[in-house]
Design a protein around this motif. Structure first.
Motif, short mmCIF file in Angstrom:
data_model
loop_
_atom_site.label_atom_id
_atom_site.label_comp_id
_atom_site.label_asym_id
_atom_site.label_seq_id
_atom_site.Cartn_x
_atom_site.Cartn_y
_atom_site.Cartn_z
N TYR A 128 0.80 -1.23 0.00
CA TYR A 128 0.00 0.00 0.00
C TYR A 128 0.83 1.28 0.00
CZ TYR A 128 0.88 -0.97 4.98
OH TYR A 128 1.47 -1.29 6.18
N SER A 129 2.14 1.19 -0.14
CA SER A 129 2.96 2.40 -0.02
C SER A 129 3.83 2.69 -1.24
CB SER A 129 3.86 2.29 1.22
OG SER A 129 4.75 1.18 1.10
N THR A 130 3.75 1.89 -2.30
CA THR A 130 4.65 2.08 -3.44
C THR A 130 4.11 3.07 -4.46
OG1 THR A 130 3.64 0.19 -4.58
CG2 THR A 130 5.57 -0.25 -3.21
N GLY A 131 2.85 3.46 -4.36
CA GLY A 131 2.28 4.39 -5.33
C GLY A 131 1.64 3.71 -6.52
N TYR A 132 1.66 2.39 -6.53
CA TYR A 132 1.01 1.64 -7.62
C TYR A 132 0.44 0.36 -7.04
CZ TYR A 132 0.24 -0.77 -12.06
OH TYR A 132 -0.34 -1.43 -13.11
N GLY A 159 -2.11 9.80 -11.29
CA GLY A 159 -3.06 10.52 -10.46
C GLY A 159 -4.47 9.98 -10.57
N VAL A 160 -4.63 8.67 -10.79
CA VAL A 160 -5.97 8.12 -11.01
C VAL A 160 -6.10 6.74 -10.39
CG1 VAL A 160 -6.30 9.38 -13.18
CG2 VAL A 160 -5.36 7.06 -13.23
N ALA A 174 -13.83 3.29 -16.25
CA ALA A 174 -13.95 4.56 -15.53
C ALA A 174 -12.59 4.97 -15.01
CB ALA A 174 -14.94 4.43 -14.38
N ILE A 175 -12.37 6.28 -14.99
CA ILE A 175 -11.14 6.87 -14.47
C ILE A 175 -11.52 7.83 -13.35
CG2 ILE A 175 -9.14 8.30 -14.99
CD1 ILE A 175 -9.23 7.29 -17.83
N MET A 176 -10.98 7.58 -12.16
CA MET A 176 -11.30 8.39 -10.98
C MET A 176 -10.05 9.16 -10.57
SD MET A 176 -13.23 5.23 -9.10
CE MET A 176 -12.58 3.96 -10.20
N LYS A 177 -10.12 10.47 -10.57
CA LYS A 177 -8.98 11.29 -10.20
C LYS A 177 -8.76 11.24 -8.69
CE LYS A 177 -9.34 14.51 -14.08
NZ LYS A 177 -9.48 15.93 -14.48
N ILE A 178 -7.51 11.12 -8.31
CA ILE A 178 -7.16 11.01 -6.90
C ILE A 178 -7.59 12.25 -6.13
CG2 ILE A 178 -5.18 10.97 -5.33
CD1 ILE A 178 -3.86 8.98 -7.18
N ALA A 229 -2.03 7.47 -1.74
CA ALA A 229 -2.04 8.28 -2.96
C ALA A 229 -2.59 9.67 -2.69
CB ALA A 229 -2.86 7.58 -4.04
N ARG A 230 -3.65 9.75 -1.89
CA ARG A 230 -4.21 11.05 -1.53
C ARG A 230 -3.21 11.88 -0.72
NH1 ARG A 230 -8.10 14.04 -2.37
NH2 ARG A 230 -8.73 14.24 -0.20
#
Length: 513
Positions: A128-132, A159-160, A174-178, A229-230
């Motif tokens: 949960y900490s690598t950004g992907y 950023g999604v 669907a694409i959800m922006k962070i 991510a947020r």
């Protein structure tokens, strides 16, 4: 109980009276009545059940009812000492649950601390900490209500958060922006102990999706990956903000949810039962709790701005089935609601009153008719665009923000030192490039000019005094070539049956056959 056991119990109670031991070591509930003599912590009854599920790590006894032996006393330990030992490297974005949170969050928090040692070994935080993060979740269909397995990808670099309807699909559904993303656990609403509700903005409307995973660790890892991510996004948007300021904005739980009845703006329409969700100052209502979109939304301001609450309905109100009314008074109109029970009415009034009594922030005035974006929490007197947070002294175009990897367009430069592009000259004396005709931002493709197989050079359009491209001359053994190269006069080229007129002084082509 023997005399020795009585002595041991009194020593245990003395130990529990020490600072830090008066609350549950895991969820913070007051007056814990259970203890783990292996880990040396005092826990509440709810968390004691979680400890029993990891007997290879923790052994639980009741502080009051069970007999204790001298070897089991935890005189050298306690909740504060355990916190130092097991929470050495908790990431700031990691959600620490309380006794008010759902079971899956509490269980994974306990297992992460004592069983997996995630906050001692940083390498174990990678999920949960690598950004992907990429994986599959069961997602509820918007129309049919069925849960189907869908592929999800969370990318901080893009950023999604996005999901795909098919496992091998190239384009996401669907694409959800962070920047507008929120996640909250809703096991009761979704009907699954691992149910997670994700919301984001789509066309300026709040969109809900409902997901779960069979494995509790997986769904909690997804939840904390979204928070990570947020957190990193807000660090970029607010470079001067502290962690304590950013963490409360990562995700949020709803103030209150439940059924009420409502009527229309004229107060003569019949009351209809709706599911209400109170998200900060936004009161949204749905026909069904699992609807993808809200049917409507009510903004609730502060008492300083003429918002108030009445624990009843106007005397002339008719058509309500539930007897316990609430009237929310706003500058525009009054909103009428009814509750089924007096307890529900009291809970809703309490929730509304907390919001009304809280002064409005400046950014809440401008965004009252829509969800407030994260980048607007800067205390300014207008919605602040995210790209304006870097200390720039001009409005920056949106495409310059969020680290997008592309060249900045010429019109985005505000006096920067660079060669001025041809379209910016406004009448300077130079040959006009071909791509500047009709405001085009690219070279004109060869196939657009009578089927030629190369880009047409700009100097072939400006009436220069030279023979037209040699390629046409080389074809004279098969075709007759006629040219009139006077400035401003059309040049005629006859190639077999084709006669084409190229206007040197006009931005278009005329084809004659």
């Amino acid at each position: 109980m023997t005399a020795e056991q009585e002595i041991n119990r009194r020593r245990l109670l003395e130990l529990q009276a020490r600072p830090g031991n008066g609350n549950c070591a895991d969820c913070g509930a007051s007056d814990p009545t259970w203890a783990s003599f292996i880990l040396g912590v005092f826990v509440c009854q709810n968390c004691s059940g979680i400890h029993r599920s990891i007997p290879h790590v923790s052994k639980i006894k009741s502080v009051v009812m069970d007999p204790w032996h001298a070897s089991e006393l935890m005189s050298a330990l306690g909740n504060n000492a355990a916190k130092v030992k097991y929470e050495q490297r908790v990431p700031p974005f990691y959600y620490k649950p309380t006794f008010l949170d759902c079971h899956v969050l509490l269980e994974q928090w306990v297992r992460a601390r004592y069983e997996r040692n995630e906050f001692v070994c940083v390498d174990k935080q990678e999920p949960y900490s690598t950004g992907y993060r990429e994986g599959f979740l069961w997602k509820r269909g918007r129309d049919n209500g069925q849960f189907l397995n869908r592929k999800f990808i969370l990318s901080e670099r893009e950023g999604v958060l996005k999901y795909f309807n098919k496992h091998d699909a190239r384009e996401p559904k669907a694409i959800m922006k962070i920047q507008t993303l929120n996640a909250t656990f809703q096991p009761s609403k979704i009907g699954n102990p691992h149910g997670l509700q994700i919301t984001y903005l789509k066309d300026n409307s709040t969109r809900n999706i409902f997901v779960y995973h069979e494995d509790g660790k997986e769904i909690v890892d997804w939840f904390n990956a979204i928070r990570a991510a947020r957190f990193h996004y807000l660090q970029v948007a607010f470079p001067g903000a502290s962690e304590s300021d950013l963490v409360p904005k990562l995700t949020r739980n709803y103030v209150k949810e439940g059924y009420m009845e409502k009527t229309g703006p004229k107060h003569t329409e019949g009351f209809k039962k709706r599911w209400f969700t109170m998200d900060d100052r936004r009161l949204m209502y749905f026909k069904d709790p699992l609807d993808a979109y809200a049917r409507g939304e009510v903004f609730i301001g502060s008492k300083e701005n003429s918002y108030s609450l009445l624990p009843s309905l106007p005397p002339s109100t008719q058509g309500n089935r539930w007897p316990y009314g609430i009237t929310i008074v706003t500058p525009e109109r009054n909103f009428l609601f009814t509750c089924e029970t007096e307890a529900e009415q009291s809970d809703w009034i309490g929730a509304f009153q907390v919001v009304i009594n809280r002064p409005m922030l400046p950014q809440e005035f401008a965004g009252r008719h829509r969800p407030v974006l994260p980048q607007e929490y800067a205390g300014r007197h207008r919605p602040v665009l995210s790209q304006e947070f870097a200390g720039r002294h001009r409005p920056v175009l949106s495409q310059e923000f969020a680290g997008r990897h592309r060249p900045v367009l010429s019109q985005e430069y505000a006096g920067r030192h660079r060669p001025v592009l041809s379209q910016e000259f406004a009448g300077r004396h130079r040959p006009v490039l071909s791509q500047e005709f009709a405001g085009r931002h690219r070279p004109v493709l060869s196939q657009e000019f009578a089927g030629r197989h190369r880009p047409v050079l700009s100097q072939e359009f400006a009436g220069r005094h030279r023979p037209v491209h040699t390629q046409a001359s080389e074809m004279k053994q098969h075709y007759t070539l006629y040219t009139d190269l006077s400035p401003g006069v059309g040049s005629f080229i006859q190639l077999g049956p084709l006669c084409m007129r190229v206007f040197a002084a006009t931005p278009y082509l005329d084809y004659s056959f």
